[in-house]
Design a protein around this motif. Sequence first.
Motif, PDB file in Angstrom:
ATOM      1  N   MET A 467       0.826  -1.209   0.000  1.00 26.00           N
ATOM      2  CA  MET A 467       0.000   0.000   0.000  1.00 26.00           C
ATOM      3  C   MET A 467       0.860   1.260   0.000  1.00 26.00           C
ATOM      4  N   THR A 468       2.145   1.124  -0.262  1.00 24.99           N
ATOM      5  CA  THR A 468       3.141   2.171  -0.536  1.00 24.99           C
ATOM      6  C   THR A 468       3.418   3.082   0.653  1.00 24.99           C
ATOM      7  N   TYR A 469       4.673   3.571   0.685  1.00 29.83           N
ATOM      8  CA  TYR A 469       5.060   4.551   1.697  1.00 29.83           C
ATOM      9  C   TYR A 469       4.340   5.881   1.461  1.00 29.83           C
ATOM     10  N   GLU A 470       4.173   6.242   0.184  1.00 22.56           N
ATOM     11  CA  GLU A 470       3.624   7.553  -0.155  1.00 22.56           C
ATOM     12  C   GLU A 470       2.212   7.736   0.385  1.00 22.56           C
ATOM     13  N   LEU A 471       1.394   6.685   0.314  1.00 25.30           N
ATOM     14  CA  LEU A 471      -0.007   6.791   0.734  1.00 25.30           C
ATOM     15  C   LEU A 471      -0.232   6.299   2.163  1.00 25.30           C
ATOM     16  N   HIS A 472       0.844   5.910   2.858  1.00 20.25           N
ATOM     17  CA  HIS A 472       0.679   5.338   4.204  1.00 20.25           C
ATOM     18  C   HIS A 472      -0.066   6.296   5.128  1.00 20.25           C
ATOM     19  N   GLY A 473       0.412   7.530   5.198  1.00 22.83           N
ATOM     20  CA  GLY A 473      -0.219   8.502   6.096  1.00 22.83           C
ATOM     21  C   GLY A 473      -1.652   8.788   5.713  1.00 22.83           C
ATOM     22  N   GLU A 474      -1.951   8.844   4.405  1.00 22.42           N
ATOM     23  CA  GLU A 474      -3.316   9.123   3.951  1.00 22.42           C
ATOM     24  C   GLU A 474      -4.267   7.981   4.298  1.00 22.42           C
ATOM     25  N   VAL A 491     -10.983   5.201   2.017  1.00 22.93           N
ATOM     26  CA  VAL A 491     -10.128   4.067   1.657  1.00 22.93           C
ATOM     27  C   VAL A 491     -10.360   3.668   0.200  1.00 22.93           C
ATOM     28  N   HIS A 492     -11.625   3.700  -0.229  1.00 22.56           N
ATOM     29  CA  HIS A 492     -11.976   3.396  -1.624  1.00 22.56           C
ATOM     30  C   HIS A 492     -11.223   4.335  -2.578  1.00 22.56           C
ATOM     31  N   PHE A 493     -11.245   5.617  -2.265  1.00 20.50           N
ATOM     32  CA  PHE A 493     -10.578   6.620  -3.094  1.00 20.50           C
ATOM     33  C   PHE A 493      -9.069   6.388  -3.135  1.00 20.50           C
ATOM     34  N   LEU A 494      -8.470   6.091  -1.974  1.00 20.25           N
ATOM     35  CA  LEU A 494      -7.018   5.938  -1.886  1.00 20.25           C
ATOM     36  C   LEU A 494      -6.538   4.664  -2.577  1.00 20.25           C
ATOM     37  N   VAL A 495      -7.325   3.597  -2.511  1.00 19.41           N
ATOM     38  CA  VAL A 495      -6.937   2.347  -3.178  1.00 19.41           C
ATOM     39  C   VAL A 495      -6.752   2.580  -4.676  1.00 19.41           C
ATOM     40  N   HIS A 496      -7.611   3.429  -5.250  1.00 19.53           N
ATOM     41  CA  HIS A 496      -7.527   3.684  -6.689  1.00 19.53           C
ATOM     42  C   HIS A 496      -6.424   4.685  -7.034  1.00 19.53           C
ATOM     43  N   LYS A 497      -5.722   5.193  -6.035  1.00 15.47           N
ATOM     44  CA  LYS A 497      -4.525   6.014  -6.272  1.00 15.47           C
ATOM     45  C   LYS A 497      -3.262   5.157  -6.284  1.00 15.47           C
ATOM     46  N   LEU A 498      -3.387   3.884  -5.890  1.00 15.56           N
ATOM     47  CA  LEU A 498      -2.232   2.992  -5.876  1.00 15.56           C
ATOM     48  C   LEU A 498      -1.756   2.700  -7.296  1.00 15.56           C
ATOM     49  N   PRO A 499      -0.475   2.388  -7.476  1.00 16.25           N
ATOM     50  CA  PRO A 499      -0.012   1.924  -8.792  1.00 16.25           C
ATOM     51  C   PRO A 499      -0.805   0.699  -9.236  1.00 16.25           C
ATOM     52  N   VAL A 533      -3.055  -9.563  11.696  1.00 15.48           N
ATOM     53  CA  VAL A 533      -1.982 -10.284  11.007  1.00 15.48           C
ATOM     54  C   VAL A 533      -1.458  -9.499   9.811  1.00 15.48           C
ATOM     55  N   PHE A 534      -2.379  -8.947   8.985  1.00 19.28           N
ATOM     56  CA  PHE A 534      -1.964  -8.357   7.711  1.00 19.28           C
ATOM     57  C   PHE A 534      -1.795  -6.839   7.764  1.00 19.28           C
ATOM     58  N   GLY A 535      -2.177  -6.187   8.868  1.00 17.14           N
ATOM     59  CA  GLY A 535      -1.932  -4.748   8.983  1.00 17.14           C
ATOM     60  C   GLY A 535      -0.467  -4.407   8.813  1.00 17.14           C
ATOM     61  N   PRO A 536       0.453  -5.013   9.612  1.00 20.02           N
ATOM     62  CA  PRO A 536       1.883  -4.707   9.458  1.00 20.02           C
ATOM     63  C   PRO A 536       2.488  -5.265   8.175  1.00 20.02           C
ATOM     64  N   THR A 537       1.818  -6.232   7.549  1.00 17.37           N
ATOM     65  CA  THR A 537       2.354  -6.830   6.325  1.00 17.37           C
ATOM     66  C   THR A 537       2.080  -5.956   5.102  1.00 17.37           C
ATOM     67  N   LEU A 538       0.878  -5.393   5.022  1.00 19.11           N
ATOM     68  CA  LEU A 538       0.490  -4.595   3.854  1.00 19.11           C
ATOM     69  C   LEU A 538       0.841  -3.130   4.007  1.00 19.11           C
ATOM     70  N   MET A 539       1.010  -2.661   5.242  1.00 17.08           N
ATOM     71  CA  MET A 539       1.305  -1.245   5.499  1.00 17.08           C
ATOM     72  C   MET A 539       2.437  -1.154   6.512  1.00 17.08           C
ATOM     73  N   ARG A 540       3.351  -0.237   6.295  1.00 23.86           N
ATOM     74  CA  ARG A 540       4.374   0.073   7.289  1.00 23.86           C
ATOM     75  C   ARG A 540       4.961   1.437   6.974  1.00 23.86           C
ATOM     76  N   PRO A 541       5.338   2.198   7.996  1.00 26.16           N
ATOM     77  CA  PRO A 541       5.896   3.534   7.762  1.00 26.16           C
ATOM     78  C   PRO A 541       7.326   3.442   7.263  1.00 26.16           C
ATOM     79  N   GLN A 542       7.790   4.511   6.635  1.00 28.81           N
ATOM     80  CA  GLN A 542       9.146   4.511   6.081  1.00 28.81           C
ATOM     81  C   GLN A 542      10.187   4.601   7.190  1.00 28.81           C
TER      82      GLN A 542
END
Length: 673
Positions: A467-474, A491-499, A533-542
């Motif tokens: 879910m990328t470092y760039e969008l982590h905070g958003e 969350v719907h809006f931000l998912v569609h901003k992902l590569p 389980v998957f929170g730290p796997t899919l998202m993490r801060p830089q």
Amino acid sequence: MGLQPLEFSDCYLDSPWFRERVRAHEAELEKTNKFIKELLKDGKNLIAATKNLSAAQRKFAHSLRDFKFEFIGDAETDDERYIDASLHEFSNFLKNLEEQREILALSVTETLIKPLERFRKEQLGAVKEEKKKFDKETEKNYSLLEKHLNLSAKKKELQLQEADNQVEQNRKHFYELSLEYVCKLQEIQERKKFECVEPVLSFFQGLFTFYHQGYELAKDFNHYKMALQINIQNTRNRFEGTRSEVEELMNKIRRNPQEHKRANHFTMEGYLYVQEKRPAPFGSSWVKHYCMYRKETKKFSMIPFEHRSGGKVGDAELFVLTYCTKRNTDTIDRRFCFDLEASDRPGVPVTMQAFSEEDRKLWMEALDGKEAVSIIFKVFFYSCAQLDKIGFTIIKKCISAVETRGINDQGLYRVVGVSSKVQRLLSLLMDSKTCNEVDLENSVDWEVKTITSAMKQYLRSLPEPLMTYELHGEFIVPAKSGSPESRVNAVHFLVHKLPEKNKEMLDILVKHLANVSQHAKKNLMTVANLGVVFGPTLMRPQEETVAAIMDLKFQNIVVEILIENHEKIFKTLPDATFPEPISMSVSPPNAPPRQSRRQGQRIKRPLAVYNLCLELDDADSHSFPREDTPTGSMDSLSSQSPTPAFSSSPPGLLDGDHLIMDSGDLAGWTTNL
């Protein structure tokens, strides 16, 4: 704004602002200790004084209503919000129960008194002992340091070397104790929420048994009680995950503090002893200052601060640096010294003393002094996975095998595989020559836990999280505030901003997790547990900090939203008018309304809080973090709206990591840095 997180890296600086934050945490724990002490006294009155039962209940209710938990960070989760509100709800219930006074059960001792006494003795008492050791070690460390710095440079080299070794060992011991004390302080701040509320909840359950006239009230209260137990279990699960991350970060910093130094606008900062000259015949004195330097502006600032005098901060001094020169021992009877000259005082150097030769070299480098030494930081490179054709093949093969062979396995994705087997499977899957030959669906060579662990390890090995470092905070922002609908829309809006590749991979994975959650009655993996389980796997801060780890619970909520709203988020386009401003209400949340049986059937929420005992293979060591928190409730509360926190401190008192005193010249001085 709640209590500020205590960063482990600050233990090595031991700055005045770090000490201020430590004292704030200590004051909060002392307040909690007093609250529990008062609550215990009131509970005993309920048991002993039946004649004064009404007065004792009112006092008990008053204590519950007036106390409020503090929290670390800038917002609470829904579960924490309802835990906070629960004390007020308990108070209201006691007032209603007072009208139907009956004999109070004597079993309150087991359900309320002993757990709180045990928490106060084992947890808060342990923190008090740690504080005594920390204060004692602080005194010892800086006393020994001053004594060491006063050693004459003319002493024998062997004596000086022995003295250096002794100071270094003492300093390491002090930093070790400081790290452990900071970790313990923050652990208790998080632990107390469920450790204090859970015994109170048990006490209320006991009341229903012994109050015949309160039977109807107990039935009305039952749904709220079950929801609160879910809140407590979810909070406990998130606490366990957060604690393991905090301990891992602490160990990383303990191994190499320099590599985990926090980024800030100062080129160099730390303590130095400054020589203050006096008129004859008094000579000179050396005063400890906390010094900060910015290379871009050449501004050098210093604040006198003495740990042993109650942590009083003196008047700040700021000047523009002209030059820095090393002082040799043949010109001064102290080691580790160097001179600075300010632009407004030409020809009047200021002599400073560092804590060690290495410390002096670091200052000389930062100040562009003579004989400066460059600081070389080690950079580690890790061969990462990629979101390429092989990566998609790995995920699809693993998902297909899990859904074919292990969709009903208890603790799916929580039980971790043996490290050597996971590594072997990953190496085969990531090799284009052998990837297609690996049969995961029919082969008995690969256990389901090995497959799930390999899939998680692949996702963690990506160059950046899915879910990328760039969008982590958003992504974190909507999890902390807003209505349920606005959260999903954000969350719907931000998912569609992902590569595109990230979004495609996320779609495949979340669809699978939604399928796993539909079998929760057998595998016990609810949406909330999958979020853990998957929170730290899919998202993490830089940047790894304690403050970032405290947001781990909100990462879990984002994953819960993805799973619960998979079809909408991935199969439809977001609203073109979004994003809209997310409302931030400061009003406290209302407790869920109770429903009388006369108003219809209650909504039944299952309260199956399972504590799953998972036996792991002991034949090999595990290289991955183990998700060993207890399997939680049967419900996810991610769609509920939390209440954001606002600081109650006067504006200007705290600015980032540094203290700004509203009464002195320090505020204006800090602005100019």
